[in-house]
Motif scaffolding. Structure first.
Motif, PDB file in Angstrom:
ATOM      1  N   LYS A  67       0.841  -1.195   0.000  1.00 24.05           N
ATOM      2  CA  LYS A  67       0.000   0.000   0.000  1.00 24.05           C
ATOM      3  C   LYS A  67       0.882   1.253   0.000  1.00 24.05           C
ATOM      4  N   PRO A  68       0.355   2.376  -0.466  1.00 23.83           N
ATOM      5  CA  PRO A  68       1.166   3.596  -0.544  1.00 23.83           C
ATOM      6  C   PRO A  68       1.521   4.139   0.842  1.00 23.83           C
ATOM      7  N   LEU A  69       2.588   4.884   0.914  1.00 20.43           N
ATOM      8  CA  LEU A  69       2.935   5.600   2.130  1.00 20.43           C
ATOM      9  C   LEU A  69       1.986   6.787   2.291  1.00 20.43           C
ATOM     10  N   PHE A  70       1.871   7.282   3.523  1.00 17.37           N
ATOM     11  CA  PHE A  70       1.005   8.443   3.741  1.00 17.37           C
ATOM     12  C   PHE A  70       1.453   9.618   2.876  1.00 17.37           C
ATOM     13  N   ALA A  71       2.756   9.733   2.677  1.00 18.82           N
ATOM     14  CA  ALA A  71       3.287  10.817   1.843  1.00 18.82           C
ATOM     15  C   ALA A  71       2.724  10.785   0.433  1.00 18.82           C
ATOM     16  N   GLU A  72       2.341   9.609  -0.044  1.00 19.46           N
ATOM     17  CA  GLU A  72       1.825   9.470  -1.402  1.00 19.46           C
ATOM     18  C   GLU A  72       0.337   9.791  -1.522  1.00 19.46           C
ATOM     19  N   ILE A  73      -0.362   9.829  -0.385  1.00 19.99           N
ATOM     20  CA  ILE A  73      -1.801  10.100  -0.434  1.00 19.99           C
ATOM     21  C   ILE A  73      -2.161  11.435   0.201  1.00 19.99           C
ATOM     22  N   VAL A  74      -1.209  12.090   0.848  1.00 21.17           N
ATOM     23  CA  VAL A  74      -1.528  13.274   1.640  1.00 21.17           C
ATOM     24  C   VAL A  74      -2.144  14.384   0.796  1.00 21.17           C
ATOM     25  N   ALA A  75      -1.661  14.583  -0.422  1.00 19.94           N
ATOM     26  CA  ALA A  75      -2.211  15.652  -1.266  1.00 19.94           C
ATOM     27  C   ALA A  75      -3.678  15.389  -1.598  1.00 19.94           C
ATOM     28  N   LEU A  78      -5.809  15.941   1.668  1.00 15.20           N
ATOM     29  CA  LEU A  78      -6.022  17.345   2.007  1.00 15.20           C
ATOM     30  C   LEU A  78      -6.953  18.027   1.009  1.00 15.20           C
ATOM     31  N   GLU A  79      -6.864  17.638  -0.252  1.00 14.19           N
ATOM     32  CA  GLU A  79      -7.766  18.200  -1.252  1.00 14.19           C
ATOM     33  C   GLU A  79      -9.212  17.775  -0.983  1.00 14.19           C
ATOM     34  N   PHE A  80      -9.383  16.502  -0.585  1.00 16.49           N
ATOM     35  CA  PHE A  80     -10.744  16.006  -0.352  1.00 16.49           C
ATOM     36  C   PHE A  80     -11.392  16.706   0.839  1.00 16.49           C
ATOM     37  N   ILE A  81     -10.657  16.849   1.945  1.00 13.94           N
ATOM     38  CA  ILE A  81     -11.289  17.448   3.136  1.00 13.94           C
ATOM     39  C   ILE A  81     -11.431  18.956   2.993  1.00 13.94           C
ATOM     40  N   GLY A  82     -10.578  19.580   2.182  1.00 16.17           N
ATOM     41  CA  GLY A  82     -10.671  21.026   2.005  1.00 16.17           C
ATOM     42  C   GLY A  82     -10.625  21.745   3.334  1.00 16.17           C
ATOM     43  N   ASP A  83     -11.528  22.708   3.501  1.00 17.40           N
ATOM     44  CA  ASP A  83     -11.599  23.435   4.773  1.00 17.40           C
ATOM     45  C   ASP A  83     -12.872  23.089   5.543  1.00 17.40           C
ATOM     46  N   ALA A  84     -13.465  21.936   5.221  1.00 20.67           N
ATOM     47  CA  ALA A  84     -14.729  21.542   5.850  1.00 20.67           C
ATOM     48  C   ALA A  84     -14.519  21.116   7.295  1.00 20.67           C
ATOM     49  N   PHE A  97      -3.134  11.492  15.385  1.00 23.67           N
ATOM     50  CA  PHE A  97      -2.446  10.652  14.401  1.00 23.67           C
ATOM     51  C   PHE A  97      -2.309  11.366  13.051  1.00 23.67           C
ATOM     52  N   ILE A  98      -3.362  12.019  12.608  1.00 24.49           N
ATOM     53  CA  ILE A  98      -3.276  12.734  11.332  1.00 24.49           C
ATOM     54  C   ILE A  98      -2.231  13.842  11.412  1.00 24.49           C
ATOM     55  N   ASN A  99      -2.243  14.599  12.506  1.00 30.70           N
ATOM     56  CA  ASN A  99      -1.286  15.696  12.638  1.00 30.70           C
ATOM     57  C   ASN A  99       0.144  15.189  12.802  1.00 30.70           C
ATOM     58  N   ALA A 100       0.318  14.022  13.419  1.00 31.64           N
ATOM     59  CA  ALA A 100       1.657  13.439  13.509  1.00 31.64           C
ATOM     60  C   ALA A 100       2.177  13.068  12.128  1.00 31.64           C
ATOM     61  N   GLU A 101       1.289  12.506  11.290  1.00 31.13           N
ATOM     62  CA  GLU A 101       1.691  12.168   9.923  1.00 31.13           C
ATOM     63  C   GLU A 101       1.989  13.436   9.117  1.00 31.13           C
ATOM     64  N   LEU A 102       1.177  14.452   9.291  1.00 31.43           N
ATOM     65  CA  LEU A 102       1.408  15.713   8.580  1.00 31.43           C
ATOM     66  C   LEU A 102       2.724  16.354   9.023  1.00 31.43           C
ATOM     67  N   ALA A 103       2.998  16.297  10.324  1.00 29.38           N
ATOM     68  CA  ALA A 103       4.229  16.903  10.853  1.00 29.38           C
ATOM     69  C   ALA A 103       5.467  16.221  10.273  1.00 29.38           C
ATOM     70  N   ARG A 104       5.423  14.906  10.098  1.00 30.31           N
ATOM     71  CA  ARG A 104       6.565  14.186   9.518  1.00 30.31           C
ATOM     72  C   ARG A 104       6.899  14.699   8.115  1.00 30.31           C
ATOM     73  N   GLY A 106       6.172  17.838   7.084  1.00 29.93           N
ATOM     74  CA  GLY A 106       6.332  19.287   7.065  1.00 29.93           C
ATOM     75  C   GLY A 106       5.071  20.063   6.776  1.00 29.93           C
ATOM     76  N   PHE A 107       3.916  19.421   6.876  1.00 22.57           N
ATOM     77  CA  PHE A 107       2.655  20.117   6.672  1.00 22.57           C
ATOM     78  C   PHE A 107       2.164  20.729   7.989  1.00 22.57           C
ATOM     79  N   PRO A 108       1.440  21.837   7.927  1.00 23.14           N
ATOM     80  CA  PRO A 108       0.871  22.404   9.157  1.00 23.14           C
ATOM     81  C   PRO A 108      -0.206  21.486   9.722  1.00 23.14           C
ATOM     82  N   ALA A 109      -0.379  21.553  11.034  1.00 22.44           N
ATOM     83  CA  ALA A 109      -1.368  20.710  11.705  1.00 22.44           C
ATOM     84  C   ALA A 109      -2.784  21.188  11.402  1.00 22.44           C
ATOM     85  N   LEU A 110      -3.717  20.254  11.433  1.00 18.75           N
ATOM     86  CA  LEU A 110      -5.131  20.602  11.349  1.00 18.75           C
ATOM     87  C   LEU A 110      -5.581  21.043  12.734  1.00 18.75           C
TER      88      LEU A 110
END
Length: 230
Positions: A67-75, A78-84, A97-104, A106-110
């Motif tokens: 299965k893909p790494l989180f890095a491969e699906i993160v874009a 983030l596009e799917f959830i938007g700002d909802a 958990f989501i913010n820990a993956e984002l932090a790895r 370099g993305f800002p936390a939700l």
């Protein structure tokens, strides 16, 4: 109003201890109702799967190895959830958990302020009662017999139904805006229809002579009757 119902599966309880996200499932709501749009991905956690976690969701290292790494699906995520707003059962767990993956990466936390925690909603609405997803499904008579193990997408779909009940249940025809695919005229289609009623002459309400005589005889038997006072 667009909302995203979200759930994750992980290798454990604490991302700070090296546990990783292995599945994420999202269901899109518009005006609190599912649109049919979903986001679902498995992720390779790049580590082992503890037996305790495997018993919960049944996702093995072998299954996740390709299965893909989180890095491969993160874009895409983030596009799917938007700002909802994010509707989550026990939001703190999934957000950590989501913010820990984002932090790895370099993305800002939700921000937690984006989350709507249905556990807190259930505890407020039903103090002292069980607030887990299975218990709420039983309470609202939502069929979850196919839920033999935890699964991010399945749990999101069930949670969407639970959330609808927690906020008051479905009220057809009350949507003020046209949802996706409904068209702007949806509200107008729910307009009331004219109801034809048969005309009836008003009934006379004055007493008959017999009723007046009976009343007079009854009053005469009473002591200090109010009808005789001036």
């Amino acid at each position: 109003m667009r909302e995203i119902v979200l759930d994750t599966e992980t290798t454990g309880f604490d991302p700070l201890s090296g546990h990783r996200l292995v599945e994420i499932g999202c269901v899109e709501l518009f005006n609190h109702l599912p649109t049919g749009e979903v986001f679902h991905r498995y992720c390779n956690p790049e580590r082992d799967m503890p037996e305790e976690a495997f018993k919960v969701h049944g996702l093995s290292v072998e299954f996740l190895s390709d299965k893909p790494l989180f890095a491969e699906i993160v874009a895409d995520f983030l596009e799917f959830i938007g700002d909802a707003p994010l509707v989550i059962h026990n939001a703190e767990f999934d957000m950590r958990f989501i913010n820990a993956e984002l932090a790895r990466l370099g993305f800002p936390a939700l921000p937690m302020s984006r989350s709507i925690d249905t556990v807190m909603m259930a505890r407020k609405k039903f103090p002292g009662a069980q607030a887990n997803l299975d218990a709420l499904c039983r309470r609202f008579e939502i069929d979850n017999t196919h839920r033999t193990k935890h699964g991010a997408l399945l749990d999101s779909e069930l949670l969407a139904e639970v959330y609808l009940q927690l906020i008051g249940g479905r009220q057809p025809g009350l949507e003020l805006g046209g949802g996706k695919g409904n068209g702007a005229g949806s509200a107008a289609s729910a307009s009331t229809q004219e109801v034809k009623r048969d005309f009836r002459e008003p009934r006379p309400h004055g007493p008959t002579e017999e009723e007046t005589a009976a009343h007079t005889a009854f009053v005469a038997k009473l002591k200090n009757a109010v009808w005789l006072r001036e």
